[in-house]
Design an enzyme around this catalytic site. Structure first.
Site, PDB file in Angstrom:
ATOM      1  N   LEU A 171      19.557  53.915  21.385  1.00  0.00           N
ATOM      2  CA  LEU A 171      18.242  54.262  21.929  1.00  0.00           C
ATOM      3  C   LEU A 171      17.284  53.086  21.855  1.00  0.00           C
ATOM      4  O   LEU A 171      16.364  52.971  22.649  1.00  0.00           O
ATOM      5  CB  LEU A 171      17.643  55.419  21.128  1.00  0.00           C
ATOM      6  CG  LEU A 171      18.362  56.753  21.216  1.00  0.00           C
ATOM      7  CD1 LEU A 171      17.791  57.720  20.196  1.00  0.00           C
ATOM      8  CD2 LEU A 171      18.231  57.336  22.617  1.00  0.00           C
ATOM      9  N   ASP A 224       2.980  52.678   7.751  1.00  0.00           N
ATOM     10  CA  ASP A 224       3.324  51.923   8.963  1.00  0.00           C
ATOM     11  C   ASP A 224       3.053  52.758  10.213  1.00  0.00           C
ATOM     12  O   ASP A 224       3.925  52.906  11.066  1.00  0.00           O
ATOM     13  CB  ASP A 224       4.797  51.503   8.903  1.00  0.00           C
ATOM     14  CG  ASP A 224       5.118  50.431   9.940  1.00  0.00           C
ATOM     15  OD1 ASP A 224       4.180  49.801  10.468  1.00  0.00           O
ATOM     16  OD2 ASP A 224       6.311  50.225  10.229  1.00  0.00           O
TER      17      ASP A 224
END
Ligand code: ADP
Ligand code: MG
Length: 445
Positions: free
Chosen positions: A196, A311
């Protein structure tokens, strides 16, 4: 698994779809089967399947969202529970629906208890429904004892614009994961099917779990991970996090090299890709607002669990069907050894982008930031062309649905973004003018 015996007491539940057991503890059943639920364990319930006379036939784990309590509105094919306006819109506009396809959802805003959303050509109309004096109202003139009566009535009586209800919006059965007590799984259970993408931590594949369930598998070199015991304790904390807007961690295969981190698969990939690939038609301001609100809701949940993401960035928000957004890669920053020059977490110390998190206010600023940054890009073009006054982050946030505005978070607390925030992550690739419009239709809800 199964055993005959005395069924526990309590309300009866009905199976909504067929379900095939994939592990020894799961219980197969057909849509319409009856159950008692003996134990509710988050996503899996221990249930007893009953015969017509209420006698126990077999027992085992069943996915909780495959059952609905008997004789409640949850059983109705048109009742969609607590979904957002935007999700309702996407669902009704999906293939298989027709003029008059409809659903009823729980209202997100004060002033209504439910909302009836109905497909009208290519648009969707929303009608408020509210309780008053024990009756349900869709307008001041007519009232009903319950939602079923309201639906039946408007199958023959027009709502407005010559629109009446036809078939319930199509509802797809969810794809539950195998029930497993142990989150550490042998790697042989997983098959990597299609790459992906790749990122800071390694490659991500679409894969299969036990040849049946579609998952996303992040493949990380063991050398890049923390020591096994630290890794395991982080995983323990991460896997407890369950929320509609948090990417679910399903399992890890951490014996051997590389390590697999298995999560739910999100068909539309990352939000960053979606923002880059979508024009204003595909992703209008209302949609951006909804995305922002979803992410803010996910982040508020993380904070409520005393969990720090470390993050957050558009590339770590994953998008599913109906533009459902989930915050992903939380905690991952803690699992990886920081190697100079290879990777640096997004935080104010590094100033590499993403959002710093220190309080709910700062975190929730993501919502406003997302829209504001995207708007900012459009605004600079807009100001040269038209006189429409641009919205500020504050006004955007004040427009968020109430469920997204937890106590103590005020629009003013949301406007001060962290210094390390990088606008490029959110505005990348989007260069077009916008029109900022107020609510335009009366039934807008
Ligand atoms: P980054 O380090 O940039 O965040 P990741 O390794 O997290 O990159 O992901 C790389 C790409 O893999 C993403 O941009 C996205 O397209 C895809 N991806 C990651 N996780 C998922 C998921 N759960 N479902 C679908 N696609 C995913
Ligand atoms: Mg990521």
């Amino acid at each position: 698994m199964g055993s005959k015996g005395q069924a526990p007491l309590g309300p009866q539940y009905v199976g909504l779809w067929d379900f095939e057991a994939r592990t020894a503890e799961e219980l197969s059943f057909r849509a319409g089967d009856l159950f008692h639920v003996a134990r509710k364990e988050e996503e899996w319930w221990w249930a007893v399947r009953l015969d017509g006379a209420g006698r126990a036939l077999a027992e085992g784990y069943v996915p909780h969202n495959y059952l609905a309590e008997k004789e409640t509105v949850e059983l109705e094919p048109w009742f969609f529970g607590r979904i957002s306006r935007s999700e309702a819109l996407h669902r009704l506009q999906a293939m298989g629906n027709e003029q008059g396809s409809f659903l009823i959802r729980v209202s997100e805003k004060p002033g209504a208890d439910y909302v009836l959303s109905v497909r009208d050509q290519q648009t969707v109309r929303h009608y408020k429904i509210w309780w008053r004096a024990g009756r349900l109202h869709l307008n001041e003139a007519v009232s009903f004892p319950g939602l079923s009566e309201l639906v039946d009535h408007h199958k023959v009586q027009s709502l407005s614009h010559g629109l009446w209800l036809t078939s319930p919006c199509r509802k797809h059965e969810p794809e539950p994961l195998p029930h497993c007590d142990d989150w550490e799984r042998p790697r042989e259970e997983f098959t990597l099917c299609r790459k992906l993408g790749f990122g800071y931590f390694g490659e991500v594949f679409e894969g299969l779990w036990k040849d049946k369930v579609r998952v996303a598998i992040k493949v990380i070199a063991r050398a890049d991970l923390l020591h096994q015991h630290t890794f395991q304790s982080e995983i323990q904390a991460m896997k407890k996090l369950r929320h509609k807007h948090i990417l679910a961690l399903y399992a890890v295969a951490s014996v051997g090299d590389p390590v697999y981190i298995v999560t739910e698969l999100m068909p539309k990939g990352s939000l960053l890709e979606l923002l880059r690939d979508s024009d204003e038609k595909a992703l209008p301001i209302s949609e951006l607002m909804d995305i922002a609100a979803q992410v803010a809701e996910g982040m508020c949940y993380l904070e409520s669990q005393n969990y720090i993401h470390r993050d957050l960035a558009a590339r770590n928000i994953l998008v599913g069907e109906n533009n459902i957004c989930k915050v992903g890669d939380f905690g991952l920053a803690r699992l990886i050894k920081v190697r100079y020059g290879l990777w640096s977490p997004s935080c104010p110390l590094t100033g590499l982008g993403g959002f710093w998190e220190g309080s709910a206010g700062a975190w929730t600023s993501l919502g406003g930031q997302l829209c504001a940054q995207k708007l900012q890009t459009r605004k600079s073009l807009l100001s040269r062309r038209t006189s429409i006054s641009p919205m500020t982050t504050t006004s955007l946030i004040s427009g968020l649905p109430q469920r997204h505005s937890p106590e103590g978070i005020t629009p003013s607390s949301l406007t001060s973004g962290p210094s390390g925030f990088s606008s490029m992550r959110f505005s990348a690739g989007v260069r077009r003018p916008i029109q900022v419009l107020g609510p335009s239709i009366a039934d807008c809800h």
